[in-house]
Design an enzyme around this catalytic site. Structure first.
Site, short mmCIF file in Angstrom:
data_model
loop_
_atom_site.label_atom_id
_atom_site.label_comp_id
_atom_site.label_asym_id
_atom_site.label_seq_id
_atom_site.Cartn_x
_atom_site.Cartn_y
_atom_site.Cartn_z
N SER A 8 -10.57 45.75 -8.96
CA SER A 8 -10.05 44.47 -9.44
C SER A 8 -8.55 44.42 -9.19
CB SER A 8 -10.32 44.32 -10.93
OG SER A 8 -9.46 43.32 -11.46
N HIS A 33 -12.68 42.64 -6.15
CA HIS A 33 -12.93 41.79 -7.32
C HIS A 33 -11.67 40.98 -7.64
CE1 HIS A 33 -15.16 40.89 -11.05
NE2 HIS A 33 -13.99 40.98 -11.68
N ASP A 35 -10.02 38.28 -10.21
CA ASP A 35 -10.15 37.69 -11.54
C ASP A 35 -9.37 36.40 -11.66
OD1 ASP A 35 -11.81 39.59 -13.03
OD2 ASP A 35 -10.20 41.01 -12.63
N MET A 37 -8.35 33.38 -14.14
CA MET A 37 -8.27 33.05 -15.57
C MET A 37 -7.45 31.77 -15.76
SD MET A 37 -7.53 36.79 -17.17
CE MET A 37 -8.38 38.27 -16.57
N HIS A 66 -14.48 36.24 -9.79
CA HIS A 66 -14.95 36.17 -11.18
C HIS A 66 -14.19 35.06 -11.89
CE1 HIS A 66 -15.14 38.57 -15.26
NE2 HIS A 66 -15.83 37.44 -15.30
N MET A 68 -13.20 33.16 -14.87
CA MET A 68 -13.13 33.14 -16.34
C MET A 68 -12.42 31.85 -16.71
SD MET A 68 -12.20 37.13 -16.73
CE MET A 68 -11.71 37.16 -15.01
N MET A 137 -20.03 41.93 -19.00
CA MET A 137 -18.67 42.32 -19.37
C MET A 137 -18.74 43.47 -20.36
SD MET A 137 -16.51 40.53 -17.66
CE MET A 137 -15.07 41.26 -18.44
N ASP A 175 -17.95 45.32 -15.79
CA ASP A 175 -16.53 45.00 -15.62
C ASP A 175 -15.79 45.20 -16.93
OD1 ASP A 175 -14.09 43.90 -14.94
OD2 ASP A 175 -14.86 41.87 -14.60
C1 DX5 Z 1 -11.05 41.49 -17.44
C2 DX5 Z 1 -11.34 41.35 -15.97
C3 DX5 Z 1 -11.53 42.65 -15.31
C4 DX5 Z 1 -10.33 43.55 -15.35
C5 DX5 Z 1 -10.85 44.94 -15.56
O1 DX5 Z 1 -11.10 40.26 -18.04
O2 DX5 Z 1 -12.51 40.58 -15.76
O3 DX5 Z 1 -12.00 42.51 -13.97
O4 DX5 Z 1 -9.52 43.51 -14.22
O5 DX5 Z 1 -9.77 45.78 -15.74
P1 DX5 Z 1 -9.96 47.27 -16.23
O6 DX5 Z 1 -10.78 47.97 -15.20
O7 DX5 Z 1 -8.54 47.77 -16.29
O8 DX5 Z 1 -10.62 47.22 -17.57
ZN ZN Z 2 -13.43 40.63 -13.70
#
Ligand code: DX5
Ligand code: ZN
Length: 227
Positions: A8, A33, A35, A37, A66, A68, A137, A175
């Protein structure tokens, strides 16, 4: 099947994304990956389609995007245009799950369905047949570097059992809080794809860390099928 590692980039240095990506590519990462947000569905803001588009040009790895974000339907087309190969939405963020999953599929990309730690597998059980991947998650989404939530392991087992019993072609991705310590538990429980941010990008040698994860996971791999 071999376990896939999806670093990620949330924990990477955003000022040097291309070289950060190169490191994990060389280490044997399978997917990247990404993310997304929105400061609404989760209490953090990250990146949008323009950045995904630039990342697309910097790597050949499949982009595992992903979302969110609230009301993801609106943003599905721009993220696909930007280069997403797997597009994942949260069950908690949509009202008509079937419609959203079908909408993603109509764009000829892989369909991902994510659930928060406290959302039970039963909530999405009937949608599993419409997804190529279930993202369980293992922390509450929003930030990298959080502690793995132990009770999610039961959910991985449960999802694996449903997928095997119904003979579904749905991968399980996990994740949050995945590192060399938590990896064996999630792989044995049935995970196929492991997302890891801080464990990889905060390591002195991210490529080497990917390799270590691949090597640790391979012999523990749960028998499963791939799409
Ligand atoms: C969290 C994200 C993850 C995040 C995981 O909301 O969806 O993808 O980057 O990070 P680690 O591996 O540090 O928990
Ligand atoms: Zn993620």
């Amino acid at each position: 099947m071999t376990i896939r590692i999806a670093p990620s980039i949330l924990s990477a240095n955003f000022a040097h994304l291309a070289s950060e990506i190169k490191k994990v590519e060389e280490g044997g990462a399978d997917w990247l990956h990404v993310d997304v947000m929105d400061g609404h569905f989760v209490p953090n803001i990250t990146i949008g389609p323009p950045v995904v588009k630039s990342i697309r040009q910097a790597t050949k790895l499949p982009l595992d995007v992903h979302l969110m974000i609230s009301d993801p339907d609106k943003y599905i087309p721009p993220f696909i245009e930007a280069g997403a190969d797997v597009l994942t939405i949260h069950a908690e963020a949509v009202v008509h799950l079937d419609r959203t999953l079908d909408f993603i599929r109509s764009h000829n990309v892989k369909v991902g369905l994510a659930i928060n730690p406290a959302t039970p597998i039963s909530a999405i059980e009937h949608g599993l047949g419409l997804a190529d991947m279930l993202l369980i998650m293992t922390v509450n989404p929003g930030f990298g570097g959080q502690k793995f939530i132990g009770y999610t392991v039961d959910k991985i087992r449960q999802a694996r059992q449903i997928i095997e019993t119904r003979n579904l072609r749905c991968l399980i991705e996990v994740d949050g809080g995945i590192d060399l310590d938590t990896l064996p538990t999630v792989v044995k429980a049935g995970a196929d794809i492991l997302v890891a941010g801080s464990a990889i990008f905060h390591a002195p040698d991210p490529g080497r860390k990917v390799q270590e994860m691949v090597e640790l996971a391979a012999p523990l791999s749960y028998h499963s099928k791939f799409v």
